[in-house]
Design an enzyme around this catalytic site. Structure first.
Site, PDB file in Angstrom:
ATOM      1  N   LYS A  13       0.827  -1.217   0.000  1.00 56.67           N
ATOM      2  CA  LYS A  13       0.000   0.000   0.000  1.00 56.67           C
ATOM      3  C   LYS A  13       0.858   1.263   0.000  1.00 56.67           C
ATOM      4  O   LYS A  13       0.571   2.216  -0.700  1.00 56.67           O
ATOM      5  CB  LYS A  13      -0.914   0.041   1.234  1.00 56.67           C
ATOM      6  CG  LYS A  13      -1.995  -1.004   1.257  1.00 56.67           C
ATOM      7  CD  LYS A  13      -3.071  -0.659   2.283  1.00 56.67           C
ATOM      8  CE  LYS A  13      -2.518  -0.428   3.677  1.00 56.67           C
ATOM      9  NZ  LYS A  13      -1.908  -1.622   4.280  1.00 56.67           N
ATOM     10  N   ARG A  96     -10.187   0.810   9.442  1.00 58.18           N
ATOM     11  CA  ARG A  96      -9.555  -0.430   9.888  1.00 58.18           C
ATOM     12  C   ARG A  96     -10.535  -1.348  10.587  1.00 58.18           C
ATOM     13  O   ARG A  96     -10.237  -2.522  10.778  1.00 58.18           O
ATOM     14  CB  ARG A  96      -8.442  -0.106  10.897  1.00 58.18           C
ATOM     15  CG  ARG A  96      -7.168   0.322  10.228  1.00 58.18           C
ATOM     16  CD  ARG A  96      -5.955  -0.367  10.843  1.00 58.18           C
ATOM     17  NE  ARG A  96      -4.851  -0.289   9.909  1.00 58.18           N
ATOM     18  CZ  ARG A  96      -3.822   0.533  10.044  1.00 58.18           C
ATOM     19  NH1 ARG A  96      -3.717   1.278  11.100  1.00 58.18           N
ATOM     20  NH2 ARG A  96      -2.871   0.564   9.138  1.00 58.18           N
ATOM     21  N   ARG A 135      13.773  -9.626   6.890  1.00 57.32           N
ATOM     22  CA  ARG A 135      14.678  -8.534   7.236  1.00 57.32           C
ATOM     23  C   ARG A 135      15.698  -8.964   8.282  1.00 57.32           C
ATOM     24  O   ARG A 135      15.365  -9.605   9.278  1.00 57.32           O
ATOM     25  CB  ARG A 135      13.890  -7.324   7.758  1.00 57.32           C
ATOM     26  CG  ARG A 135      13.108  -6.644   6.665  1.00 57.32           C
ATOM     27  CD  ARG A 135      12.398  -5.425   7.179  1.00 57.32           C
ATOM     28  NE  ARG A 135      11.370  -5.775   8.168  1.00 57.32           N
ATOM     29  CZ  ARG A 135      10.486  -4.907   8.645  1.00 57.32           C
ATOM     30  NH1 ARG A 135      10.523  -3.652   8.274  1.00 57.32           N
ATOM     31  NH2 ARG A 135       9.585  -5.292   9.512  1.00 57.32           N
ATOM     32  N   ARG A 168      15.253  -9.027  14.262  1.00 58.93           N
ATOM     33  CA  ARG A 168      14.462  -8.551  15.402  1.00 58.93           C
ATOM     34  C   ARG A 168      13.389  -9.595  15.723  1.00 58.93           C
ATOM     35  O   ARG A 168      12.888 -10.259  14.817  1.00 58.93           O
ATOM     36  CB  ARG A 168      13.773  -7.231  15.051  1.00 58.93           C
ATOM     37  CG  ARG A 168      14.720  -6.060  14.998  1.00 58.93           C
ATOM     38  CD  ARG A 168      13.991  -4.739  14.775  1.00 58.93           C
ATOM     39  NE  ARG A 168      12.565  -4.855  14.504  1.00 58.93           N
ATOM     40  CZ  ARG A 168      11.850  -3.922  13.892  1.00 58.93           C
ATOM     41  NH1 ARG A 168      12.443  -2.829  13.453  1.00 58.93           N
ATOM     42  NH2 ARG A 168      10.566  -4.069  13.698  1.00 58.93           N
ATOM     43  N   ARG A 179       1.040 -11.089  13.609  1.00 59.37           N
ATOM     44  CA  ARG A 179       0.620  -9.740  13.206  1.00 59.37           C
ATOM     45  C   ARG A 179      -0.404  -9.816  12.077  1.00 59.37           C
ATOM     46  O   ARG A 179      -1.382  -9.066  12.060  1.00 59.37           O
ATOM     47  CB  ARG A 179       1.833  -8.918  12.749  1.00 59.37           C
ATOM     48  CG  ARG A 179       2.670  -8.369  13.893  1.00 59.37           C
ATOM     49  CD  ARG A 179       4.081  -8.025  13.449  1.00 59.37           C
ATOM     50  NE  ARG A 179       4.121  -6.997  12.417  1.00 59.37           N
ATOM     51  CZ  ARG A 179       5.197  -6.749  11.653  1.00 59.37           C
ATOM     52  NH1 ARG A 179       6.287  -7.469  11.797  1.00 59.37           N
ATOM     53  NH2 ARG A 179       5.159  -5.805  10.760  1.00 59.37           N
TER      54      ARG A 179
END
Ligand SMILES: [Zn+2]
Length: 222
Positions: A13, A96, A135, A168, A179
């Site tokens: 997005k 949302r 990542r 992380r 998530r």
């Protein structure tokens, strides 16, 4: 033209929304950007939102709704009263929740407007996990890597300095999956809401950015 751009984290997005806005001469309204701007300007809404964010809480639906309503009124005023001269709006990050979607429609109805289209960037769960979970950073020199798209030449070792690559905790695949699951819970009802109104277009967001943009543009002009 008022478009709601939807999609999970990692769907693209942030890449596509500004590009679409420029192409169709619309304002890109990002709730993340707005919250930062309102807070920096010290508006009543911004200060209220800041209180929640500083406490680590989500900004409540009504605060978000008031902020969006005020922003959209401003944008409409800038464009003038005629429908032909009104610039379009692309909403990114809002609504949302179902409550936000319903409130948005109520606010628009009060001014004789409506959402014209909701467009969902659809990307397979595994691909989102690949994008989000790859990542890694060198523990020594902090050089960034992506384990799939820009990996080091030797696994786990920094090309620059030979240091160890680390991830992380919230970029680990399990955390990313969580998530995405939370996101699904919140937004599935919003998708159903726009689908029931025959305003939802789902496009394939898995391709190269230029290909996705073509699909997005076609959906926006449908
Ligand atoms: Zn390094």
């Amino acid at each position: 033209m008022r478009i709601v751009l939807m999609g999970p984290p990692g769907a693209g997005k942030g890449t596509q929304a500004p590009r679409l806005a420029e192409k169709i001469n619309a304002h890109h309204i990002s709730t993340g950007d707005m919250l930062r701007a309102e807070t920096a300007a010290g508006t009543e809404l911004g200060l209220m939102a800041k209180k929640f964010m500083d406490a680590g809480d989500l900004v409540p639906d009504q605060v978000m709704i008031d902020m969006i309503a005020a922003q959209m009124a401003t944008q409409t005023a800038v464009g003038g009263p005629g429908a032909d001269t009104e610039p379009g709006i692309i909403l990114d990050g809002f609504p949302r929740t179902l409550a936000q979607a319903e409130a948005l429609d109520e606010a628009l109805q009060a001014t004789g407007g409506a959402i014209d289209a909701a467009i969902m960037l659809d990307v397979e769960r595994d691909e989102l996990v690949r994008r989000l979970a790859g990542r890694a950073t060198c523990a020594n020199c902090k050089a960034p890597y992506h384990l799939t798209f820009s990996p080091p030449s030797k696994e786990g070792v920094c090309d620059n300095c030979g240091g160890n690559l680390v991830q992380r905790p919230d970029d680990q695949p399990e955390a990313v999956r969580h998530r995405l699951h939370v996101y699904d819970d919140q937004t599935a009802p919003v998708l159903d809401y726009y689908r029931a109104k025959d305003k939802l277009t789902v496009i394939d967001g898995a391709g190269a950015p230029d290909d996705v943009f073509k699909l997005l543009l076609a959906a926006a002009r449908r």
